[in-house]
Design a protein around this motif. Structure first.
Motif, PDB file in Angstrom:
ATOM      1  N   VAL A 254       0.843  -1.204   0.000  1.00 54.51           N
ATOM      2  CA  VAL A 254       0.000   0.000   0.000  1.00 54.51           C
ATOM      3  C   VAL A 254       0.872   1.244   0.000  1.00 54.51           C
ATOM      4  O   VAL A 254       0.590   2.233  -0.688  1.00 54.51           O
TER       5      VAL A 254
ATOM      6  N   ALA B 210       2.645   1.766  -3.559  1.00 48.32           N
ATOM      7  CA  ALA B 210       1.844   1.754  -4.783  1.00 48.32           C
ATOM      8  C   ALA B 210       2.139   3.020  -5.598  1.00 48.32           C
ATOM      9  O   ALA B 210       2.536   4.039  -5.034  1.00 48.32           O
ATOM     10  N   PRO B 211       1.952   2.944  -6.915  1.00 46.70           N
ATOM     11  CA  PRO B 211       2.319   4.083  -7.786  1.00 46.70           C
ATOM     12  C   PRO B 211       1.329   5.251  -7.693  1.00 46.70           C
ATOM     13  O   PRO B 211       0.595   5.534  -8.634  1.00 46.70           O
ATOM     14  N   TYR B 212       1.330   5.951  -6.534  1.00 45.81           N
ATOM     15  CA  TYR B 212       0.383   7.057  -6.348  1.00 45.81           C
ATOM     16  C   TYR B 212       0.698   8.241  -7.260  1.00 45.81           C
ATOM     17  O   TYR B 212      -0.158   9.079  -7.510  1.00 45.81           O
ATOM     18  N   HIS B 213       1.938   8.340  -7.729  1.00 48.86           N
ATOM     19  CA  HIS B 213       2.274   9.477  -8.585  1.00 48.86           C
ATOM     20  C   HIS B 213       1.462   9.463  -9.877  1.00 48.86           C
ATOM     21  O   HIS B 213       1.289  10.484 -10.513  1.00 48.86           O
ATOM     22  N   ARG B 214       0.919   8.288 -10.223  1.00 46.96           N
ATOM     23  CA  ARG B 214       0.094   8.204 -11.425  1.00 46.96           C
ATOM     24  C   ARG B 214      -1.283   8.821 -11.206  1.00 46.96           C
ATOM     25  O   ARG B 214      -2.026   9.042 -12.152  1.00 46.96           O
ATOM     26  N   LEU B 215      -1.648   9.059  -9.938  1.00 44.70           N
ATOM     27  CA  LEU B 215      -2.957   9.639  -9.644  1.00 44.70           C
ATOM     28  C   LEU B 215      -2.886  11.155  -9.566  1.00 44.70           C
ATOM     29  O   LEU B 215      -3.822  11.800  -9.113  1.00 44.70           O
TER      30      LEU B 215
ATOM     31  N   ASN C 245      -3.233  13.845 -11.363  1.00 42.58           N
ATOM     32  CA  ASN C 245      -4.339  14.706 -11.792  1.00 42.58           C
ATOM     33  C   ASN C 245      -5.694  14.030 -11.678  1.00 42.58           C
ATOM     34  O   ASN C 245      -6.711  14.585 -12.053  1.00 42.58           O
ATOM     35  N   VAL C 246      -5.697  12.803 -11.189  1.00 45.28           N
ATOM     36  CA  VAL C 246      -6.924  12.017 -11.214  1.00 45.28           C
ATOM     37  C   VAL C 246      -7.626  12.035  -9.865  1.00 45.28           C
ATOM     38  O   VAL C 246      -8.829  12.247  -9.759  1.00 45.28           O
ATOM     39  N   LEU C 247      -6.849  11.826  -8.821  1.00 44.35           N
ATOM     40  CA  LEU C 247      -7.416  11.671  -7.485  1.00 44.35           C
ATOM     41  C   LEU C 247      -6.404  12.220  -6.491  1.00 44.35           C
ATOM     42  O   LEU C 247      -5.211  11.981  -6.636  1.00 44.35           O
ATOM     43  N   LYS C 248      -6.905  12.964  -5.512  1.00 51.85           N
ATOM     44  CA  LYS C 248      -5.976  13.509  -4.518  1.00 51.85           C
ATOM     45  C   LYS C 248      -5.775  12.486  -3.412  1.00 51.85           C
ATOM     46  O   LYS C 248      -6.723  12.079  -2.748  1.00 51.85           O
ATOM     47  N   VAL C 249      -4.544  12.086  -3.223  1.00 55.87           N
ATOM     48  CA  VAL C 249      -4.208  11.115  -2.184  1.00 55.87           C
ATOM     49  C   VAL C 249      -3.218  11.774  -1.240  1.00 55.87           C
ATOM     50  O   VAL C 249      -2.307  12.476  -1.689  1.00 55.87           O
ATOM     51  N   GLU C 250      -3.427  11.523   0.054  1.00 55.78           N
ATOM     52  CA  GLU C 250      -2.512  12.115   1.045  1.00 55.78           C
ATOM     53  C   GLU C 250      -1.088  11.652   0.785  1.00 55.78           C
ATOM     54  O   GLU C 250      -0.858  10.494   0.413  1.00 55.78           O
ATOM     55  N   ALA C 251      -0.146  12.556   1.028  1.00 58.33           N
ATOM     56  CA  ALA C 251       1.249  12.232   0.731  1.00 58.33           C
ATOM     57  C   ALA C 251       1.775  11.157   1.669  1.00 58.33           C
ATOM     58  O   ALA C 251       2.387  10.187   1.252  1.00 58.33           O
TER      59      ALA C 251
END
Lengths: 173, 64
Positions: B46, B49-54, B56-62
């Motif tokens: 978890v 996971a490749p959060y950098h791909r999100l 412009n799509v979804l805001k995820v906490e850093a």
């Protein structure tokens, strides 16, 4: 339903991230993907978080990508379930029958007097323990089969809901 | 060929053979039903996971 402006890092958001990453051509390890999906489909909080994340997503394709991953997981689970059922019906059932037959044969031989004493007792004990062992192993296999069936159904229904959630706009209309 | 064998030998070897087959099949089923070892820790997956791909799509906490 209002969705949070920022999502936490949790299996549901990790799954959306992986699906996006896959659709952009990046490589995501297959085992990690399966582990994340199985953590999401069987957990109510993760399912809810996944639907909220899909609704909040700005990319209309991410719902489709996640739903496709979930469907692929359901197909894999169905295959594993079918294999477990085959093993149970072909091997497990016959192991149980063989042991039960041996138990009856040793009883019969002891009653008829062909075998006596320690040998008869030992064989009866051996075949009885074989029957117990076969039954226990069948139960273990069936537990696994049921779990795979549950995973398949959960993944299927979640894929349908994700598709529906992807159709809704972020403001709920 | 089999005349020399006593009835007792035939019965004992049949029962032992059936038991051995049954034990072998059960052991195989047990090995199949054993849960596969988890490849990695779920928390680690978890976190990585490749959060950098999100972006412009979804805001995820850093942080986690």
């Amino acid at each position: 339903m209002k969705t949070p402006s920022k999502f936490k890092r949790r299996p549901a958001t990790a799954l959306v991230a992986m699906a996006n990453s896959l659709s952009m051509g990046d490589d995501v390890p297959e085992d990690e993907l399966s582990q994340i999906i199985s953590a999401v489909v069987l957990n109510r909080a993760e399912r809810a978080a996944l639907l909220a994340a899909i609704r909040a997503s700005n990319d209309p394709d991410s719902g489709l990508a996640v739903a496709d991953l979930l469907t692929a997981f359901a197909i894999e689970a169905a295959e594993a379930e079918a294999q477990a059922r085959d093993a149970d019906q072909v091997i497990g059932q016959w192991a149980q029958r063989l042991a039960a037959g041996a138990l009856l044969a040793s009883f019969g031989a002891a009653i008829a007097g062909t075998l006596s004493g320690g040998l008869a007792f030992g064989l009866t004990l051996l075949s009885f323990s074989g029957f117990v062992f076969a039954t226990a192993s069948r139960i273990g296999g069936r537990v696994k089969m049921r779990r795979r069936a549950q995973e398949r159904e959960s993944a299927d229904s979640l894929a349908r809901h994700v598709l529906e959630a992807g159709k809704l706009k972020p403001d709920g209309k | 060929m089999f005349e020399a064998m006593g009835l007792e030998t035939v019965i004992v070897s049949t029962i032992i053979g059936a038991c051995a087959l049954s034990f072998g099949a059960s052991a195989y089923l047990f090995m199949r039903a054993r849960p596969a070892p988890e490849a990695k820790d779920l928390d680690k997956i978890v976190k990585n996971a490749p959060y950098h791909r999100l972006h412009n799509v979804l805001k995820v906490e850093a942080g986690s």
